[in-house]
Write a protein that holds these residues in place. Structure first.
Motif, PDB file in Angstrom:
ATOM      1  N   ASP A 179       6.481  -0.778  -7.230  1.00 21.73           N
ATOM      2  CA  ASP A 179       7.619  -0.437  -6.392  1.00 21.73           C
ATOM      3  C   ASP A 179       7.224  -0.512  -4.923  1.00 21.73           C
ATOM      4  N   PRO A 180       7.714  -1.522  -4.165  1.00 17.40           N
ATOM      5  CA  PRO A 180       7.314  -1.643  -2.761  1.00 17.40           C
ATOM      6  C   PRO A 180       7.813  -0.504  -1.889  1.00 17.40           C
ATOM      7  N   VAL A 181       8.919   0.118  -2.266  1.00 15.35           N
ATOM      8  CA  VAL A 181       9.426   1.248  -1.497  1.00 15.35           C
ATOM      9  C   VAL A 181       8.482   2.443  -1.633  1.00 15.35           C
ATOM     10  N   LYS A 182       7.969   2.640  -2.843  1.00 12.70           N
ATOM     11  CA  LYS A 182       7.087   3.782  -3.106  1.00 12.70           C
ATOM     12  C   LYS A 182       5.696   3.572  -2.538  1.00 12.70           C
ATOM     13  N   TRP A 183       5.170   2.342  -2.653  1.00 17.32           N
ATOM     14  CA  TRP A 183       3.772   2.099  -2.318  1.00 17.32           C
ATOM     15  C   TRP A 183       3.574   1.288  -1.046  1.00 17.32           C
ATOM     16  N   GLY A 184       4.644   0.702  -0.510  1.00 14.30           N
ATOM     17  CA  GLY A 184       4.496  -0.187   0.630  1.00 14.30           C
ATOM     18  C   GLY A 184       3.941   0.475   1.878  1.00 14.30           C
ATOM     19  N   ASP A 185       4.162   1.778   2.031  1.00 14.52           N
ATOM     20  CA  ASP A 185       3.682   2.447   3.241  1.00 14.52           C
ATOM     21  C   ASP A 185       2.175   2.650   3.225  1.00 14.52           C
ATOM     22  N   TYR A 186       1.510   2.240   2.147  1.00 12.27           N
ATOM     23  CA  TYR A 186       0.056   2.336   2.089  1.00 12.27           C
ATOM     24  C   TYR A 186      -0.612   1.039   2.557  1.00 12.27           C
ATOM     25  N   VAL A 187       0.188   0.021   2.907  1.00  9.09           N
ATOM     26  CA  VAL A 187      -0.349  -1.266   3.320  1.00  9.09           C
ATOM     27  C   VAL A 187      -0.112  -1.432   4.819  1.00  9.09           C
ATOM     28  N   TYR A 188      -1.192  -1.687   5.564  1.00 12.53           N
ATOM     29  CA  TYR A 188      -1.098  -1.762   7.014  1.00 12.53           C
ATOM     30  C   TYR A 188      -1.702  -3.062   7.529  1.00 12.53           C
ATOM     31  N   ASP A 222       6.377  -5.817 -11.214  1.00 11.06           N
ATOM     32  CA  ASP A 222       5.734  -5.530  -9.934  1.00 11.06           C
ATOM     33  C   ASP A 222       5.796  -4.033  -9.636  1.00 11.06           C
TER      34      ASP A 222
END
Length: 230
Positions: free
Chosen positions: A115-124, A113
């Motif tokens: 990295d949710p920490v790296k990419w999660g802030d792009y999902v709103y 998967d």
């Protein structure tokens, strides 16, 4: 199979294939793919009416899902190409549905998967982003309210041929304010600046939708984007 680096003239071809891809990954938008083509070193090839894409990170090749035509035939051609290159078949930019198709073809494949920490802030959350409701968006909500209170003569417009030059001029002024030294210290910023100017200079070709924010007759901000999938 001969891969060639992505160029602006490839956009119409890419768009035709990308429209068939129902993924919600932003990677499968013309903007993301072409704007960042030099950073990702993405190349393309069309074989038997199938689009093949390859990105390179740290001199390691990663392939995207074949687009158009028969998927299994696309897998066959990829396998043949990688074998001829004496390389390992690695995929990138795959969603859950893609993963299932890969594992059905290669049950022994190893997947991981993002990295949710790296990419999660792009999902709103879209409704919350429309209103900035709730504690999480308090700072943004206060910023908007302060802007409206300070600048009562603001308005927003859709980016069109009539105001596009205003947007270009604003962004170039913004880049000059950043300063040459800052740009040299940040390769990513310089690339983003260069490609944003490229989009503005080829706005119809990229086919984005955009909004420009004015205070009086002065541009103070703008945004651009694409709708993919649903």
């Amino acid at each position: 199979m001969e891969f060639q680096p992505l160029q602006l003239e490839h956009i119409p071809v890419l768009r035709a294939y990308l429209q068939e891809k129902r993924s919600l990954l932003s990677n499968y938008s013309v903007g993301a793919m072409v704007m960042w083509r030099y950073t990702t070193r993405t190349c393309m090839a069309v074989e038997e009416d199938i689009l093949f894409l390859r990105s390179t990170f740290d001199d390691v090749h990663y392939y995207w899902m074949p687009l158009g035509g028969d998927l299994q035939r696309g897998f066959d051609l990829l396998e043949q190409h990688v074998k001829a290159q004496e390389d390992v078949l690695r995929f990138t930019c795959i969603d859950r549905e893609d993963r299932e198709k890969i594992l059905a073809r290669w049950p022994e494949a190893v997947t991981g998967d993002g990295d949710p920490v790296k990419w999660g802030d792009y999902v709103y959350d879209a409704p919350l982003m429309g209103t900035f409701a709730g504690k999480r968006y308090e700072k943004k909500r206060n910023h908007v309210n302060r802007f409206k209170k300070t600048y009562t003569d603001w308005h927003a417009e859709k980016i069109t041929a009539e105001n596009l030059q205003d947007v270009r001029n604003f962004y170039r002024r913004l880049c000059l304010q950043k300063g040459e030294q800052d740009m040299q210290e940040s390769v990513m910023y310089f690339e983003e600046m260069t490609r944003t100017i490229e989009v503005l200079d080829n706005y119809d070709l990229y086919g984005m939708d955009g909004c420009v924010l004015y205070v009086g007759d002065t541009v103070v901000g703008f945004g651009m984007g694409e709708v993919i999938g649903e």
